[in-house]
Design an enzyme around this catalytic site. Structure first.
Site, PDB file in Angstrom:
ATOM      1  N   ARG A 153      40.636  40.090  37.407  1.00 21.73           N
ATOM      2  CA  ARG A 153      40.019  38.774  37.284  1.00 21.73           C
ATOM      3  C   ARG A 153      39.639  38.571  35.827  1.00 21.73           C
ATOM      4  O   ARG A 153      38.590  39.035  35.396  1.00 21.73           O
ATOM      5  CB  ARG A 153      38.777  38.744  38.187  1.00 21.73           C
ATOM      6  CG  ARG A 153      38.236  37.366  38.480  1.00 21.73           C
ATOM      7  CD  ARG A 153      36.875  37.467  39.149  1.00 21.73           C
ATOM      8  NE  ARG A 153      35.860  37.865  38.187  1.00 21.73           N
ATOM      9  CZ  ARG A 153      34.752  38.539  38.500  1.00 21.73           C
ATOM     10  NH1 ARG A 153      34.517  38.906  39.735  1.00 21.73           N
ATOM     11  NH2 ARG A 153      33.876  38.856  37.553  1.00 21.73           N
ATOM     12  N   HIS A 179      33.404  35.579  37.819  1.00 22.53           N
ATOM     13  CA  HIS A 179      33.487  35.351  39.267  1.00 22.53           C
ATOM     14  C   HIS A 179      33.421  33.855  39.563  1.00 22.53           C
ATOM     15  O   HIS A 179      34.231  33.315  40.300  1.00 22.53           O
ATOM     16  CB  HIS A 179      32.347  36.083  39.981  1.00 22.53           C
ATOM     17  CG  HIS A 179      32.159  35.634  41.395  1.00 22.53           C
ATOM     18  ND1 HIS A 179      33.076  35.925  42.385  1.00 22.53           N
ATOM     19  CD2 HIS A 179      31.188  34.898  41.981  1.00 22.53           C
ATOM     20  CE1 HIS A 179      32.651  35.395  43.522  1.00 22.53           C
ATOM     21  NE2 HIS A 179      31.529  34.763  43.304  1.00 22.53           N
ATOM     22  N   TYR A 201      28.470  43.048  32.626  1.00 21.22           N
ATOM     23  CA  TYR A 201      28.915  44.205  33.406  1.00 21.22           C
ATOM     24  C   TYR A 201      30.299  44.737  33.025  1.00 21.22           C
ATOM     25  O   TYR A 201      30.778  45.677  33.641  1.00 21.22           O
ATOM     26  CB  TYR A 201      28.861  43.895  34.905  1.00 21.22           C
ATOM     27  CG  TYR A 201      29.608  42.652  35.358  1.00 21.22           C
ATOM     28  CD1 TYR A 201      30.986  42.702  35.611  1.00 21.22           C
ATOM     29  CD2 TYR A 201      28.949  41.442  35.531  1.00 21.22           C
ATOM     30  CE1 TYR A 201      31.675  41.568  36.027  1.00 21.22           C
ATOM     31  CE2 TYR A 201      29.625  40.310  35.934  1.00 21.22           C
ATOM     32  CZ  TYR A 201      30.982  40.374  36.190  1.00 21.22           C
ATOM     33  OH  TYR A 201      31.657  39.254  36.587  1.00 21.22           O
TER      34      TYR A 201
END
Lengths: 392, 325
Positions: free
Chosen positions: A280, A284, A293
């Site tokens: 990805r 998100h 992160y």
């Protein structure tokens, strides 16, 4: 008959299996430079199909880039991109018949575009205006189109998985030569619905394609914290279904795997699991900041595997595309999307009467009374309800 | 008319509906050849084949999700959840999916062809995992219809109507009455209107309202009250969502008093909703506070089942208290 499908080999000392016992290869056809691996078996693809795939890739990239910035400007409340996962999504959809039902998780708008959802329809949904097919009832990106056999997105995770089994089972009972495909991420594969849906499809023999986009992260949680086994593919084997792991950034590998999965599902009335290993590249959602992160280095590494670029190079190598036409396709869609935003945000919002329709097939008397009371109230305080007051 | 028990009536309804609708399938845990743990689906697999009446793996959330998918793709799906106590793994699929399919898609997709059948309620020494009455969890969810029949004739007519209603339905079957309730049931196909309460007995002093297995309790209590000179009007709500406010309100305006009886715990139970609405509709007609005779706010017990139950004696006492308020 009980346990008839189990193997009968016996041993006489304790011997455990572990995830290393399963050897799951990864299908790769297309290399980063746009050439194919030697001896690679190609999917069924001609120039027209390649152009439709490329066009969908370009549109999706532009839509994602423009709408993310529209969200940043406060013009829409929420957005999700599929950047980096285009090959998984478009490659699999391109292997389907238009009559096959798609049950998406939320990140598969490229499938909808591939099927013909118009730029205007995307905008109407995102701006929740009165032309939205969903009547302004869901957050942006919760698309659905009966006409295009794309079931309306539901926010709760993984609920579409056992539903896909049911949709496919209906096709089987009706004698129709169609499958259901269901998309989900590796995070969703932790939900009970995943296990229920796969097991039911395998046992009841429903022609379902379970398509996992293993994209590295479930919001901020990396795969190491999502599963300890041999990815998601090992579970397909465990449930007794044909399973394949593919390079999810390789359009030709995904296309080939899904074409054969579909043929198998129809021929044997059986489900298939496809695990597409991808990444990805975006966040998100527009509410998420991945810098908290994961590292820039990690993202940069994956950018080298950009599935859209890889497929473009393949088309150029085949002389089915040139850089100039590719660039002008982006330009065309940038203009088209910008114009569509300007039009859609001026379309009026859905009428307040739609607040009570479609709860049941007909509003109940109690619901009609509630609406009548609400309208009286709005009339009394019109300034407090500006979205509805002018049109009662 | 033939005399049959409630299970036979349900089986008869399923058989008639399957005969009339080639797209109808019946499924759930053990419902295939075995005919379900209560035998409600007995003989259906033999009659209609394994494609139309079949077992599923033991997965309530799977059954509900699968049912949603079937119904969303043109099938009439009748799913059995073996006990209403076990409907909770399916709660998300029912509450977030079945109930919202139509609304969220702007009526592009719906699962109107879906009916969940599930045995509910106590009185069978089943302890708390075989005795619950979870209807109120579902009455609070817009997009579902909730139905509970009280005898074989009602069960058949309401189930036939439920299967054919264009909305997802939860059909709770009072398992205590499966074999205990026997009565005349019309042969052939008939439907009972959903959303319509039935005045089972007319009276003048108090309205007794209930559903399902508790209707028996209300009838017994009414006989006891009659001996004290109290005339009870008895109403079976039959459909809890959407419920028939009009019929109940008309009765309460006449009698001036309302008692609601249900097996589920008192707090948050559906009686509270009825009481609030009737208080609004009938305030000036009420001669006493609306009375609720319900289960205790405990899990359903095993050994003290009789004490827990909102039985005829508790109901009788509440009738007298209301009339003498």
């Amino acid at each position: 008959m009980s346990n008839a499908t189990l193997t009968n080999e016996t041993v006489h000392r304790v011997s455990f299996l572990d995830k290393a016992s399963l050897h799951i290869p990864i299908l790769k056809i297309l290399q980063a430079d746009g050439t194919t691996y030697e001896n690679a078996v190609m999917p069924v693809i001609d120039k027209a199909l390649a152009e439709r795939i490329h066009d969908t890739c370009v549109f999706t990239r532009v839509l994602d880039e423009r709408m993310l910035s529209a969200q940043r400007q406060g013009r829409i409340s929420f957005y999700m991109t599929c950047t980096g996962e285009e090959a998984s999504i478009i490659g699999s959809t391109a292997a389907l018949d238009d009559g096959d039902v798609i049950l998406a998780q939320y990140r598969e708008h490229a499938s909808l575009r591939y099927r013909g959802f118009t730029t205007e329809q995307f905008m109407n949904q995102m701006f929740s205006n009165e032309k939205d097919l969903g009547k302004g009832r869901q957050m942006p990106i919760h698309y659905g189109s009966k006409e295009l056999n794309y079931q309306t997105i539901s926010s709760p995770l993984a609920t579409q998985i056992p539903q896909a089994t049911g949709v496919a089972h209906a096709f089987k009972l009706q004698g129709k030569r169609n499958v259901a495909i269901c998309y989900f991420g590796e995070g969703a594969a932790s939900e009970g619905d995943f296990h229920a849906g796969l097991n039911m499809a395998a046992v009841l023999k429903s022609p379902t394609i379970f398509f996992c986009r293993n994209n590295g992260y479930a919001i901020s949680t990396p795969t190491e914290e999502q599963f300890a086994g041999n990815g998601i593919a090992s579970r397909g084997v465990g449930y007794g279904m044909h399973t394949i792991r593919v390079d999810g950034n390789d359009m030709l590998a995904v296309l080939a795997a899904t074409q054969q999965a579909r043929a198998h599902a129809l021929e044997h009335n059986a489900p298939v699991l496809i695990e597409a290993m991808t990444y990805r590249l975006g966040a998100h959602s527009s509410s998420d900041d991945p810098s908290g992160y994961r590292s820039k280095e990690e993202e940069a590494k994956w950018e080298q595997h950009d599935p859209v670029k890889r497929f473009k190079l393949w088309m150029i190598n085949k002389d089915w595309l040139n850089e100039k036409d590719d660039a002008s396709a982006y330009e065309k869609y940038r203009e088209e999307v910008l114009n569509a935003v300007k039009v859609a945000e001026k379309v009026p919002l859905p009428h307040i009467d739609l607040l009570i329709t479609d709860v049941l097939d007909k509003p109940t008397p109690a619901l009609e009374k509630q609406l009548a009371d609400l309208k009286q109230h709005i009339k009394k305080y019109p300034k407090s309800y500006p979205k509805s007051a002018g049109r009662i | 008319m033939a005399e049959m028990n409630m299970l036979h009536a349900i089986n008869d309804a399923l058989s008639i509906a399957m005969q009339a609708d080639k797209n109808m399938v019946v499924f759930g845990e053990d419902v295939g050849h075995f005919g379900g743990v209560f035998r409600a689906t007995s003989g259906l697999q033999e009659k209609f084949g394994r494609d139309r009446c079949f077992n599923t793996p033991l997965t309530e959330q799977g059954i509900a999700g699968f049912a949603n998918g079937l119904a969303s793709n043109g099938m009439t799906a009748v799913a059995e959840i073996q006990f209403a106590d076990y409907i909770f793994p399916a709660f998300d699929q029912i509450v977030n999916e079945s109930a919202k399919f139509r609304y969220r898609s702007g009526n592009q997709f719906d699962v109107g062809g879906l009916t969940f059948r599930t045995p509910y309620g106590g009185g069978i020494a089943g302890g708390h995992y075989h005795s619950q009455s979870p209807e109120a969890y579902f009455t609070q969810t817009p997009g579902l219809k909730v139905i509970i029949p009280r005898n074989p004739e009602q069960a058949k007519g309401l189930l036939l109507a439920a299967i054919r209603d264009p909305n997802p339905i939860i059909f709770f079957e009072p398992k205590r009455l499966y074999r205990a309730s026997v009565g005349e049931v019309p042969a052939g196909d008939y439907e009972i209107e959903i959303g319509k309460a039935e005045v089972v007995k007319s009276g003048t002093d108090i309205t007794l309202l209930g559903w399902g297995a508790q209707m028996e309790i209300l009838e017994k209590a009414a006989v006891m009250a009659e001996k004290e000179g109290i005339s009870s009007e008895i109403i079976d709500l039959r459909t809890l969502s959407p419920w028939d406010i009009e019929t109940v309100a008309a009765s309460v305006k006449k009698t001036g008093r309302l008692l609601i009886n249900h097996e589920a715990p008192l707090t948050g139970g559906f009686a509270g909703e009825i009481a609030a609405t009737i208080q609004q509709e009938c305030f000036l007609s009420l001669e006493s506070p609306i009375s609720r005779v319900c289960g205790l706010d405990t899990p359903y017990p095993l050994i003290h089942e009789k004490e827990y139950m909102p039985d005829e004696l508790k109901t009788f006492e509440a009738i007298k208290a209301s009339v003498n308020y």
